[in-house]
Scaffold this motif. Structure first.
Motif, PDB file in Angstrom:
ATOM      1  N   MET A  23       8.343  38.003  72.439  1.00  0.00           N
ATOM      2  CA  MET A  23       9.169  39.174  71.113  1.00  0.00           C
ATOM      3  C   MET A  23       8.580  37.815  69.875  1.00  0.00           C
ATOM      4  SD  MET A  23      11.487  35.984  70.032  1.00  0.00           S
ATOM      5  CE  MET A  23      12.024  34.363  70.286  1.00  0.00           C
ATOM      6  N   ARG A  25      10.534  36.748  66.092  1.00  0.00           N
ATOM      7  CA  ARG A  25      10.895  36.938  64.780  1.00  0.00           C
ATOM      8  C   ARG A  25      10.271  36.442  63.755  1.00  0.00           C
ATOM      9  NH1 ARG A  25      16.508  38.598  67.639  1.00  0.00           N
ATOM     10  NH2 ARG A  25      17.048  38.351  64.886  1.00  0.00           N
ATOM     11  N   SER A 197      15.317  37.425  59.380  1.00  0.00           N
ATOM     12  CA  SER A 197      16.061  37.144  60.627  1.00  0.00           C
ATOM     13  C   SER A 197      17.013  36.068  61.463  1.00  0.00           C
ATOM     14  CB  SER A 197      15.310  38.187  61.888  1.00  0.00           C
ATOM     15  OG  SER A 197      14.609  39.312  61.463  1.00  0.00           O
ATOM     16  N   ASP A 209      17.532  39.756  74.147  1.00  0.00           N
ATOM     17  CA  ASP A 209      16.965  39.839  72.812  1.00  0.00           C
ATOM     18  C   ASP A 209      15.394  39.638  72.418  1.00  0.00           C
ATOM     19  OD1 ASP A 209      16.699  39.806  69.826  1.00  0.00           O
ATOM     20  OD2 ASP A 209      18.403  38.466  69.663  1.00  0.00           O
ATOM     21  N   ARG A 211      13.471  41.375  70.589  1.00  0.00           N
ATOM     22  CA  ARG A 211      13.078  41.715  69.315  1.00  0.00           C
ATOM     23  C   ARG A 211      11.566  41.920  69.292  1.00  0.00           C
ATOM     24  NH1 ARG A 211      16.669  41.743  64.874  1.00  0.00           N
ATOM     25  NH2 ARG A 211      15.662  40.445  63.657  1.00  0.00           N
ATOM     26  N   ASN A 212      10.851  42.271  68.486  1.00  0.00           N
ATOM     27  CA  ASN A 212       9.905  42.363  67.750  1.00  0.00           C
ATOM     28  C   ASN A 212       9.612  42.824  66.255  1.00  0.00           C
ATOM     29  OD1 ASN A 212       7.493  42.187  66.331  1.00  0.00           O
ATOM     30  ND2 ASN A 212       6.250  42.607  68.597  1.00  0.00           N
ATOM     31  N   ASP A 213      10.168  41.638  65.085  1.00  0.00           N
ATOM     32  CA  ASP A 213      10.173  42.234  63.550  1.00  0.00           C
ATOM     33  C   ASP A 213       8.840  42.994  63.410  1.00  0.00           C
ATOM     34  OD1 ASP A 213      12.890  41.077  63.660  1.00  0.00           O
ATOM     35  OD2 ASP A 213      12.178  40.081  62.497  1.00  0.00           O
ATOM     36  N   ARG A 239       7.104  47.545  74.582  1.00  0.00           N
ATOM     37  CA  ARG A 239       7.550  46.484  73.620  1.00  0.00           C
ATOM     38  C   ARG A 239       5.782  46.250  72.927  1.00  0.00           C
ATOM     39  NH1 ARG A 239      10.174  42.997  77.734  1.00  0.00           N
ATOM     40  NH2 ARG A 239      10.170  41.183  75.916  1.00  0.00           N
TER      41      ARG A 239
END
Length: 290
Positions: A23, A25, A197, A209, A211-213, A239
């Motif tokens: 991930m 952020r 973020s 959670d 997510r990769n911004d 991803r």
């Protein structure tokens, strides 16, 4: 020279594994322009292999230089010379690199090669520098070098250099390397990149959670990355690792991972690997085998 040759490890193949960012952020930006982030680095068992041989007259050189690349610019040579300079070491080394990791894919191949050179030569040259100093030296070579010196799945903060161990499932992974090189600087300069973020905890990440911004920006600018994500998503959640270009998916079983690997291999450059909590470099250092 004779003492070097007697030290276990000379002439052996040492792993330089790849990593994935599970991930990413972006939580802010420092006054100097560097982005503050949270990420999770996981080592995978896809490796370059490096062999070290004692060399006369303190020389540091490659057994097989890469055509068109000045030898002094190679990260393993730079790592060895940096270590020599810091420690005041007069020894030399011939470095043989077997490249398996794709270049420019975000898997950290060059950084991992440099880390393996630092860690292994620290032992072969009997320098006894602590891990923290090797990580500090590694940061001079590249932002990803410290995590490979660290050698464990890690929670990263700051600009990625503040590392804490985290234990997660060692799942099977399928990685696609699209036929492009993502310009990391371009991604971090993009106006539309999310830079605010909210910080999360390890517990949030473990709960899902991840997510990769950078994903929306990279997908927009690089169609081959977007296409690779679409292809891989037919098998599992696809991803992006870091800023790419590589994309990946995790699988709970070897069979399902091999099915995806087989199905994608006809049209893509694909790798099958296993996530690890401990680098194979440290497995070999501690147990003599990987």
């Amino acid at each position: 020279m004779e003492m070097q040759e007697q030290t276990a490890g000379w002439g052996e193949r040492w792993p330089a594994p790849a990593k994935l960012n599970l991930m990413l952020r972006i939580t802010g930006r420092r006054p100097d322009g560097y982005h503050l982030l949270q990420t999770v680095f996981q080592i995978i068992d896809l490796c370059d292999w490096i062999t070290f041989y004692p060399a006369e007259n303190g020389r540091v050189y490659l057994r097989n230089p890469i055509p068109g690349v000045p030898e002094h610019e190679d990260l393993t040579v730079r790592a060895a010379n940096l270590l020599k300079q810091y420690a005041g070491c007069s020894s030399g080394v011939c470095i043989d690199v077997e490249k398996n990791l794709p270049m420019g894919g975000g898997l950290g191949g060059g950084s991992s090669d440099a880390a393996t050179a630092l860690v292994v030569l620290n032992r072969l040259w009997n320098l006894h520098l602590p891990l923290e100093k090797l990580m500090e030296l590694g940061l001079q070579l590249g932002a990803d070098v410290p995590v490979f010196v660290y050698g464990y799945t890690a929670w990263g903060e700051g600009v990625g250099e503040e590392l804490k161990p985290i234990t997660i499932p060692e799942q099977w992974v399928v990685v696609i390397k699209p036929d492009c090189h993502v310009n990391t600087k371009q991604i971090f300069l993009a106006e539309e990149l999310t830079r605010d973020s909210k910080s999360i905890t390890m517990r949030d990440f473990i709960a899902g959670d991840c997510r990769n911004d950078c994903l929306p920006v990279v997908s927009k600018l690089y169609k081959s990355v977007s296409d690779a994500l679409d292809a891989l998503s037919q098998y599992a959640e696809a991803r992006l690792t870091g800023t790419g270009a590589c994309v990946f998916a995790q699988f709970n079983s070897e069979q399902s991972a091999r099915e995806a690997f087989s199905g994608l291999s006809q049209n893509w450059s694909v790798y099958l690997a296993r996530g690890l909590n401990v680098s194979p470099l440290y497995e070999k250092l501690e147990h003599g085998s990987v």
